[in-house]
Motif scaffolding. Structure first.
Motif, PDB file in Angstrom:
ATOM      1  N   GLN A 205       9.202 -13.550 -14.885  1.00 11.33           N
ATOM      2  CA  GLN A 205       8.474 -12.290 -14.711  1.00 11.33           C
ATOM      3  C   GLN A 205       7.096 -12.553 -14.108  1.00 11.33           C
ATOM      4  N   GLU A 206       6.520 -13.726 -14.402  1.00 13.93           N
ATOM      5  CA  GLU A 206       5.208 -14.058 -13.848  1.00 13.93           C
ATOM      6  C   GLU A 206       5.267 -14.134 -12.331  1.00 13.93           C
ATOM      7  N   PHE A 207       6.280 -14.828 -11.801  1.00 12.16           N
ATOM      8  CA  PHE A 207       6.419 -14.941 -10.353  1.00 12.16           C
ATOM      9  C   PHE A 207       6.694 -13.579  -9.726  1.00 12.16           C
ATOM     10  N   LEU A 208       7.539 -12.783 -10.370  1.00 10.29           N
ATOM     11  CA  LEU A 208       7.840 -11.457  -9.841  1.00 10.29           C
ATOM     12  C   LEU A 208       6.591 -10.578  -9.832  1.00 10.29           C
ATOM     13  N   SER A 209       5.744 -10.729 -10.835  1.00 12.19           N
ATOM     14  CA  SER A 209       4.511  -9.930 -10.876  1.00 12.19           C
ATOM     15  C   SER A 209       3.579 -10.340  -9.729  1.00 12.19           C
TER      16      SER A 209
ATOM     17  N   ARG B 250       3.426  -7.553 -15.618  1.00 16.60           N
ATOM     18  CA  ARG B 250       4.768  -7.993 -16.009  1.00 16.60           C
ATOM     19  C   ARG B 250       5.595  -6.854 -16.600  1.00 16.60           C
ATOM     20  N   SER B 251       4.936  -5.969 -17.332  1.00 13.25           N
ATOM     21  CA  SER B 251       5.658  -4.842 -17.939  1.00 13.25           C
ATOM     22  C   SER B 251       6.295  -3.960 -16.870  1.00 13.25           C
ATOM     23  N   SER B 252       5.621  -3.804 -15.737  1.00  9.28           N
ATOM     24  CA  SER B 252       6.165  -3.000 -14.634  1.00  9.28           C
ATOM     25  C   SER B 252       7.353  -3.704 -13.989  1.00  9.28           C
ATOM     26  N   VAL B 253       7.282  -5.036 -13.917  1.00  9.83           N
ATOM     27  CA  VAL B 253       8.397  -5.822 -13.381  1.00  9.83           C
ATOM     28  C   VAL B 253       9.634  -5.625 -14.244  1.00  9.83           C
ATOM     29  N   SER B 254       9.454  -5.744 -15.561  1.00 13.97           N
ATOM     30  CA  SER B 254      10.582  -5.612 -16.488  1.00 13.97           C
ATOM     31  C   SER B 254      11.219  -4.233 -16.382  1.00 13.97           C
ATOM     32  N   LEU B 255      10.395  -3.191 -16.324  1.00 13.44           N
ATOM     33  CA  LEU B 255      10.897  -1.824 -16.229  1.00 13.44           C
ATOM     34  C   LEU B 255      11.678  -1.616 -14.945  1.00 13.44           C
TER      35      LEU B 255
ATOM     36  N   ALA C 214       0.807  -1.224   0.000  1.00 14.65           N
ATOM     37  CA  ALA C 214       0.000   0.000   0.000  1.00 14.65           C
ATOM     38  C   ALA C 214       0.835   1.267   0.000  1.00 14.65           C
ATOM     39  N   ILE C 215       2.039   1.195   0.575  1.00 13.80           N
ATOM     40  CA  ILE C 215       2.807   2.417   0.834  1.00 13.80           C
ATOM     41  C   ILE C 215       4.055   2.569  -0.031  1.00 13.80           C
ATOM     42  N   HIS C 216       4.785   1.491  -0.254  1.00 17.55           N
ATOM     43  CA  HIS C 216       6.117   1.609  -0.850  1.00 17.55           C
ATOM     44  C   HIS C 216       6.132   1.396  -2.362  1.00 17.55           C
ATOM     45  N   SER C 217       7.144   1.939  -3.004  1.00 18.93           N
ATOM     46  CA  SER C 217       7.271   1.867  -4.462  1.00 18.93           C
ATOM     47  C   SER C 217       7.600   0.442  -4.909  1.00 18.93           C
ATOM     48  N   ILE C 218       7.343   0.177  -6.199  1.00 19.26           N
ATOM     49  CA  ILE C 218       7.655  -1.143  -6.759  1.00 19.26           C
ATOM     50  C   ILE C 218       9.144  -1.422  -6.634  1.00 19.26           C
ATOM     51  N   GLU C 219       9.957  -0.430  -6.921  1.00 19.76           N
ATOM     52  CA  GLU C 219      11.412  -0.609  -6.869  1.00 19.76           C
ATOM     53  C   GLU C 219      11.878  -0.973  -5.457  1.00 19.76           C
ATOM     54  N   ALA C 220      11.365  -0.276  -4.456  1.00 19.12           N
ATOM     55  CA  ALA C 220      11.755  -0.546  -3.073  1.00 19.12           C
ATOM     56  C   ALA C 220      11.302  -1.937  -2.642  1.00 19.12           C
ATOM     57  N   ARG C 221      10.106  -2.352  -3.083  1.00 20.81           N
ATOM     58  CA  ARG C 221       9.586  -3.672  -2.743  1.00 20.81           C
ATOM     59  C   ARG C 221      10.395  -4.780  -3.414  1.00 20.81           C
ATOM     60  N   LEU C 222      10.809  -4.550  -4.663  1.00 18.85           N
ATOM     61  CA  LEU C 222      11.627  -5.546  -5.354  1.00 18.85           C
ATOM     62  C   LEU C 222      12.976  -5.703  -4.667  1.00 18.85           C
ATOM     63  N   CYS C 223      13.582  -4.602  -4.255  1.00 19.26           N
ATOM     64  CA  CYS C 223      14.858  -4.665  -3.522  1.00 19.26           C
ATOM     65  C   CYS C 223      14.681  -5.439  -2.221  1.00 19.26           C
ATOM     66  N   ARG C 224      13.600  -5.161  -1.515  1.00 23.31           N
ATOM     67  CA  ARG C 224      13.305  -5.878  -0.271  1.00 23.31           C
ATOM     68  C   ARG C 224      13.189  -7.371  -0.506  1.00 23.31           C
TER      69      ARG C 224
END
Length: 232
Positions: free
Chosen positions: A172-176, A183-188, A144-154
């Motif tokens: 990419q499916e699992f990451l999504s 998936r497009s957001s995951v790739s970016l 709800a609060i954090h960016s996609i990038e910060a969550r992926l790093c976590r």
């Protein structure tokens, strides 16, 4: 009967007192955790409980639309399916192997016998189920609060902690599912981290190149979940 040193690769098993460890050992079978395999479908009776010794299993909430989102992850520190001792026979989340490895499998009936017979074992299982619940609560706030990038790093940092490897095989499916995005957001997002020199991302594999950099980019949830799962 499994070799004791092999069983102790799982940290929860390693923490058991000798008597409990010996009784449990007789009912354990080593199984392969194959990428993408579903250990516990939602709403289906839990026939086996798993103590991973390598790899990683995702707890996924399944929506009526078929969409999935990850709420917690389990590796060699814990147990998959321990909830059966607390809240009945059926799985309330889908347990899916996200990083292949191996685990010690025990029939649910034998697991429940041990749970009822040993206060120490019961306490260990209950504590870990508390960790899973905490992960789910923290993940809800994180989404709800954090960016996609910060969550992926976590997530990458937690995955490295669990597997002990700098290289993680993921689609990419699992990451999504993990991030709750397309998936497009995951790739970016992954390519942004790659350009920053934090990871190398290609052919379904992510290699961590700069852990310190990932820690700086990750949201606070990384350290909160890590510390809850590994109390001092």
């Amino acid at each position: 009967m499994p070799n004791p040193s092999e069983l102790r690769r799982n940290r929860l098993l390693n923490g058991l007192v000798d008597g409990d460890f010996t009784r449990l050992r007789a009912n354990l079978k080593n199984v392969r955790l194959t990428l993408g395999s579903v250990l516990h479908p939602v709403g289906v009776p839990i026939k086996h409980v798993y103590f991973p010794e390598s790899g990683m299993v995702s707890m996924l909430t399944v929506m009526k639309s078929g969409e999935l989102i990850e709420t917690a992850i389990v590796g060699r520190e814990g147990v998959v399916g321990g909830w059966v001792a607390i809240d009945g026979r059926n799985a309330n989340t889908q347990s899916t192997v996200q990083i292949e490895g191996s685990a010690w499998q025990i029939p649910t009936a034998k697991f429940l016998e041990m749970y009822k017979a040993s206060d120490a074992f019961q306490s260990a299982i209950n504590r870990y189920q508390g960790v899973i619940l905490f992960q789910a609560q923290q993940s809800a706030a994180c989404h709800a609060i954090h960016s996609i990038e910060a969550r992926l790093c976590r997530w990458l940092l937690l995955s490295q902690d669990i597997t002990g490897s700098d290289e993680i095989s993921l689609t990419q499916e699992f990451l999504s599912h993990m991030l709750g995005v397309q998936r497009s957001s995951v790739s970016l997002c992954a390519h942004t981290l790659q350009k920053s020199g934090l990871i190398q991302y290609a052919c379904g594999k992510i290699k961590i190149r700069d852990r310190k950099g990932l820690e700086e980019c990750a949201c606070e949830c990384y350290s909160v979940i890590r510390d809850q799962g590994n109390p001092a």
